[in-house]
Scaffold this active site. Structure first.
Site, mmCIF file in Angstrom:
data_model
loop_
_atom_site.group_PDB
_atom_site.id
_atom_site.type_symbol
_atom_site.label_atom_id
_atom_site.label_comp_id
_atom_site.label_asym_id
_atom_site.label_seq_id
_atom_site.Cartn_x
_atom_site.Cartn_y
_atom_site.Cartn_z
ATOM 1 N N THR A 240 -56.070 25.064 18.656
ATOM 2 C CA THR A 240 -55.037 24.966 19.679
ATOM 3 C C THR A 240 -55.630 24.627 21.039
ATOM 4 O OG1 THR A 240 -53.065 26.076 20.542
ATOM 5 C CG2 THR A 240 -55.065 27.422 20.296
ATOM 6 N N GLN A 262 -54.180 30.993 25.803
ATOM 7 C CA GLN A 262 -54.491 30.062 24.729
ATOM 8 C C GLN A 262 -55.818 30.409 24.076
ATOM 9 O OE1 GLN A 262 -51.797 28.388 24.640
ATOM 10 N NE2 GLN A 262 -52.218 27.355 22.710
ATOM 11 N N HIS A 265 -56.225 32.781 20.881
ATOM 12 C CA HIS A 265 -55.896 32.374 19.517
ATOM 13 C C HIS A 265 -57.122 32.359 18.616
ATOM 14 C CE1 HIS A 265 -51.667 31.220 19.392
ATOM 15 N NE2 HIS A 265 -51.782 30.721 20.607
ATOM 16 N N GLU A 332 -52.202 19.332 23.332
ATOM 17 C CA GLU A 332 -51.130 19.959 22.558
ATOM 18 C C GLU A 332 -50.094 20.565 23.504
ATOM 19 O OE1 GLU A 332 -50.710 23.531 19.203
ATOM 20 O OE2 GLU A 332 -52.482 23.402 20.481
ATOM 21 N N HIS A 333 -50.566 21.363 24.451
ATOM 22 C CA HIS A 333 -49.710 21.953 25.486
ATOM 23 C C HIS A 333 -50.231 21.502 26.843
ATOM 24 C CE1 HIS A 333 -50.111 24.957 22.154
ATOM 25 N NE2 HIS A 333 -48.793 25.003 22.261
ATOM 26 N N ASP A 366 -44.036 29.032 23.044
ATOM 27 C CA ASP A 366 -44.487 29.602 21.771
ATOM 28 C C ASP A 366 -43.390 30.407 21.098
ATOM 29 O OD1 ASP A 366 -47.005 28.535 21.859
ATOM 30 O OD2 ASP A 366 -47.951 30.304 22.729
ATOM 31 N N GLU A 420 -44.802 -18.526 3.355
ATOM 32 C CA GLU A 420 -45.696 -17.460 2.900
ATOM 33 C C GLU A 420 -46.192 -17.698 1.473
ATOM 34 O OE1 GLU A 420 -43.758 -13.707 3.535
ATOM 35 O OE2 GLU A 420 -44.013 -13.824 5.713
ATOM 36 N N HIS A 425 -39.398 -15.853 -4.014
ATOM 37 C CA HIS A 425 -38.502 -15.217 -3.054
ATOM 38 C C HIS A 425 -37.373 -16.176 -2.673
ATOM 39 C CE1 HIS A 425 -41.625 -12.248 -2.728
ATOM 40 N NE2 HIS A 425 -40.983 -11.580 -1.760
#
Length: 441
Positions: A240, A262, A265, A332-333, A366, A420, A425
């Site tokens: 984190t 943080q 964690h 992340e934050h 959170d 192509e 096709h």
């Protein structure tokens, strides 16, 4: 306690060169992949027996069965602290309020008269959700995974969390209570790579899932990588992270407390302050010591996290340069604690979630902001989003053309097919007009 990186005075490099100057945790999923491979394949071949054996080896508990009995879920909710129940219920209510607005409606575009493309959104059939149970217990992660899946309309939802020896082999009772509050009654005592393998392959007690989501340690991330292609995943979650972009208007007490929050964690958690104020940097540095001393998890998590190579105070010349740094970092934050924080936040391009001003700490997100806390890590915010209702939906295009609408564009289809070197096709279109392709307008 926390190192400094001084980027003042010189023109900041662009792209990867700037990213290489910034702190980041070492997280070698490739090396872990080789260790989880045999575990995953053992679960494939032996099913529940392998899960029971690995629970004994890794979690220190001998299971009678992997699936949690319904009575255990009911009991966990009955015995839940009323204050915790009230907090979880409010977290669920706010998350539903936000995620319900993310639902996507079927939309039809009329391309030409007689020709339309409809996009409908269909939820995945079954998801396996993972709630970690290592250093901490995360009922909040149950909420953050279950709510968007439910709001997306997923019909089959299962959840796994590691067996706990202190609870007779059941996952933590708060995890079980959160499941009961959310109406999830299919819960398994399985952790780490074994839980991902259980969902990917299925076992005697657990049908296979279409998708696996949820945060976890490096073994969970490695197992997700191993099964990518067989199952859908949300992300390979790494350690984190928090980044705080702050100027001299920020309160050093707030900034220090947010960095510490943080860091608690995990010893690999990243805490980064980006600021153009040397005075704020000094004040935060000074504030860290007494706040760390006053909290828990000091020696095993917080001090290693703050003093590790993944954490730093980054000094820049101004907020413009700070924005370049936080965009390169892709946190992340990301907290913005500056003058006119909302305007500064509006300029950010890369972040999992942004928290504006002094009254929106990451801790709010959170648990009870209504936002989702399952977010991209390791710089992946430059290309990935956090978990949402859309994570569990698939957009399917439905093409509906009349004969006249196809006839109008047929010559373009044939031309492109031949360009192509895919003549069949074009032939598939010609066949509908007796091999005569009418000219378009």
């Amino acid at each position: 306690m926390i190192s400094r990186i001084d980027l003042r005075g010189d023109t900041l490099p662009e792209g990867p060169a700037l990213r290489d100057l910034l702190p980041r945790a070492e997280f070698d999923v490739t090396a872990a992949l080789e260790k989880v491979r045999p575990i995953c394949e053992d679960v494939h071949h032996r099913g529940d027996a392998a899960l029971i054996e690995y629970a004994e080896r890794f979690d220190g508990v001998r299971l009678d069965q992997v699936r949690v009995p319904a009575a255990a879920l009911t009991r966990a909710l009955d015995e839940l602290d009323p204050a915790v129940r009230a907090a979880l219920e409010e977290s669920i209510r706010r998350a539903r309020t936000v995620h319900r607005e993310q639902r996507r409606a079927t939309h039809t575009t009329q391309v030409v008269p007689g020709g339309s493309v409809t996009e409908k959104w269909v939820p995945v059939d079954r998801v396996g959700l993972y709630a970690p149970g290592g250093r901490s217990v995360y009922p909040s992660s149950v909420v953050m995974n279950v709510v968007p899946a439910q709001e997306a309309g997923v019909e089959s939802i299962a959840l796994a969390s590691p067996a706990q020896s202190e609870f007779n082999g059941l996952p933590h009772p708060t995890i079980l209570a959160a499941c009961a509050l959310l109406g999830v009654d299919e819960v398994y005592a399985a952790g780490g790579a074994t839980a991902v393998a259980m969902f990917a392959y299925g076992t005697e007690s657990c049908p296979p899932a279409t998708m696996v989501t949820g945060p976890g340690n490096i073994w969970v991330a490695a197992a997700k990588r191993y099964f990518t292609g067989r199952i859908g995943i949300d992300a390979e979650a790494g350690p984190t992270e928090i980044a705080v972009l702050a100027d001299d208007t920020a309160d050093p007490v707030h900034v220090a407390s947010d960095l510490i929050s943080q860091a608690e964690h995990d010893p690999l958690a990243a805490a980064v302050l980006v600021t153009d104020s040397a005075e704020l940097a000094d004040a935060v540095d000074k504030e860290l010591e007494p706040q760390v001393a006053a909290t828990k998890h000091v020696d095993d998590r917080i001090v290693p996290a703050l003093s590790g190579k993944q954490s730093a105070i980054v000094l820049v010349d101004g907020i413009d340069e700070g924005l370049k740094v936080v965009d390169a970092y892709g946190a992340e934050h990301l907290e913005i604690q500056t003058a006119d924080a909302a305007a500064v936040a509006d300029r950010v391009r890369n972040a999992g979630a942004i928290f504006i001003g002094p009254w929106a700490p990451v801790s709010l997100g959170d648990y009870a902001a209504g936002s989702n806390h399952v977010l991209p890590t390791g710089g992946c915010a430059c290309h990935s989003s956090g978990l949402s209702v859309q994570s569990f939906l698939r957009g399917i295009h439905i093409v509906d053309y009349t004969r006249d609408a196809l006839a109008e564009v047929a010559h373009h289809v044939v031309t492109l097919a031949e360009a192509e070197d895919l003549p069949a096709h074009g032939a598939a279109v010609k066949a509908r007009f007796d091999w005569k392709v009418p000219q378009g307008k």
